[in-house]
Design an enzyme around this catalytic site. Sequence first.
Site, PDB file in Angstrom:
ATOM      1  N   ASN A 118      -7.435  66.279  30.813  1.00  0.00           N
ATOM      2  CA  ASN A 118      -8.902  65.935  31.000  1.00  0.00           C
ATOM      3  C   ASN A 118      -9.538  66.392  29.809  1.00  0.00           C
ATOM      4  OD1 ASN A 118      -8.081  65.049  33.529  1.00  0.00           O
ATOM      5  ND2 ASN A 118      -8.752  66.895  34.579  1.00  0.00           N
ATOM      6  N   ASP A 120     -13.023  66.739  29.705  1.00  0.00           N
ATOM      7  CA  ASP A 120     -14.388  67.069  30.406  1.00  0.00           C
ATOM      8  C   ASP A 120     -14.696  68.641  30.186  1.00  0.00           C
ATOM      9  OD1 ASP A 120     -12.718  68.385  32.530  1.00  0.00           O
ATOM     10  OD2 ASP A 120     -12.931  66.334  33.557  1.00  0.00           O
ATOM     11  N   HIS A 135      -5.521  66.067  25.523  1.00  0.00           N
ATOM     12  CA  HIS A 135      -6.133  64.861  24.966  1.00  0.00           C
ATOM     13  C   HIS A 135      -7.334  65.160  24.160  1.00  0.00           C
ATOM     14  CE1 HIS A 135      -3.806  62.484  28.219  1.00  0.00           C
ATOM     15  NE2 HIS A 135      -2.943  62.721  27.178  1.00  0.00           N
ATOM     16  N   GLY A 234      -3.456  66.255  40.260  1.00  0.00           N
ATOM     17  CA  GLY A 234      -4.398  65.254  40.142  1.00  0.00           C
ATOM     18  C   GLY A 234      -3.950  64.271  38.919  1.00  0.00           C
ATOM     19  N   SER A 235      -2.543  64.310  38.876  1.00  0.00           N
ATOM     20  CA  SER A 235      -2.071  63.188  37.825  1.00  0.00           C
ATOM     21  C   SER A 235      -1.151  62.153  38.036  1.00  0.00           C
ATOM     22  CB  SER A 235      -1.502  64.026  36.325  1.00  0.00           C
ATOM     23  OG  SER A 235      -1.106  62.946  35.461  1.00  0.00           O
ATOM     24  N   LEU A 278      -7.243  67.574  46.687  1.00  0.00           N
ATOM     25  CA  LEU A 278      -6.914  68.815  45.600  1.00  0.00           C
ATOM     26  C   LEU A 278      -7.906  69.903  45.935  1.00  0.00           C
ATOM     27  CD1 LEU A 278      -6.132  66.823  42.326  1.00  0.00           C
ATOM     28  CD2 LEU A 278      -4.907  68.858  43.386  1.00  0.00           C
TER      29      LEU A 278
END
Length: 299
Positions: A118, A120, A135, A234-235, A278
């Site tokens: 992520n 964020d 990333h 969560g991927s 999650l």
Amino acid sequence: MRMRPTLSWTPPVGLRPGTTDPEPVADALRDGGVLVLSGAGLSTESGIPDYRGKGGSLSRHTPMTYQDFTGSAQARRRYWARSHLGWRTFGRARPNAGHRAVAAFGRRGLLSGVITQNVDGLHQAAGSEGVVELHGSLERVVCLSCGTFESRHAVARRLADANPGFEPVAAGLNPDGDADLTDGQVGDFHVVACARCAGVLKPDVVFFGESVPPQRVVRCREMVEEARSLLVLGSSLTVMSGLRFVRQAARAGKPVLIVNHDPTRGDEHALARVALPLGPTLTALADRLDIPLGDWAAT
């Protein structure tokens, strides 16, 4: 012909179904040395949609590729208009229960590290330390000519000054911070240049079709080597940037656990995939292990 990056994956027939029993994850946490690899699904409860889940943004939006961004001034105008608008919402997102649970596991000494796909910054906002942003981060902007970095907040102010009255209504927000705008809404949006050399500015994130910096990959591989187990949160693991670490862990005989509602490209390598939401699942695991989530739990 330019090859488009892999954006989707179809589960093979006969793939083992997920479980609703999180005990294998609890066992791994009790043993300690867990390396977390998180994806966009961890941030959906913070209001940031994922790419491939139910209602994911890929159903309506093709992400900007590095090749398109660097090869077309019009593509950069479209990207920066959408990203400038999306940043106003994206930048206000706050950590959810899943991020807080990961930070709590880290404070208790159960984790060997956190790798996130992520961009964020919500892991850090929740209190996790030493997070490797695979990333990159939308908090930074880099000049493609001179390599100078600038804060996203500073660039946002310059974009606002260059585009007074730019207030279109977006159809939605995407995991990379883009807002969904039509070409008509983008209009003649003015893109700002590097304040130092007037070069092209790009968010310090890895676009689709762009390679993760090699030194970052090396560091992540070292983290997999040092860990006792790998916990994917969560991927979908559709792209190789995350899947390679799952394969590395499996080859080394390290348990791979996945918490993701839908099947993932790494399921065949996993001891178990827990098909549960999650936030509630990680909160329940923290409670099962008698780990308080801290002050964030009340916000």
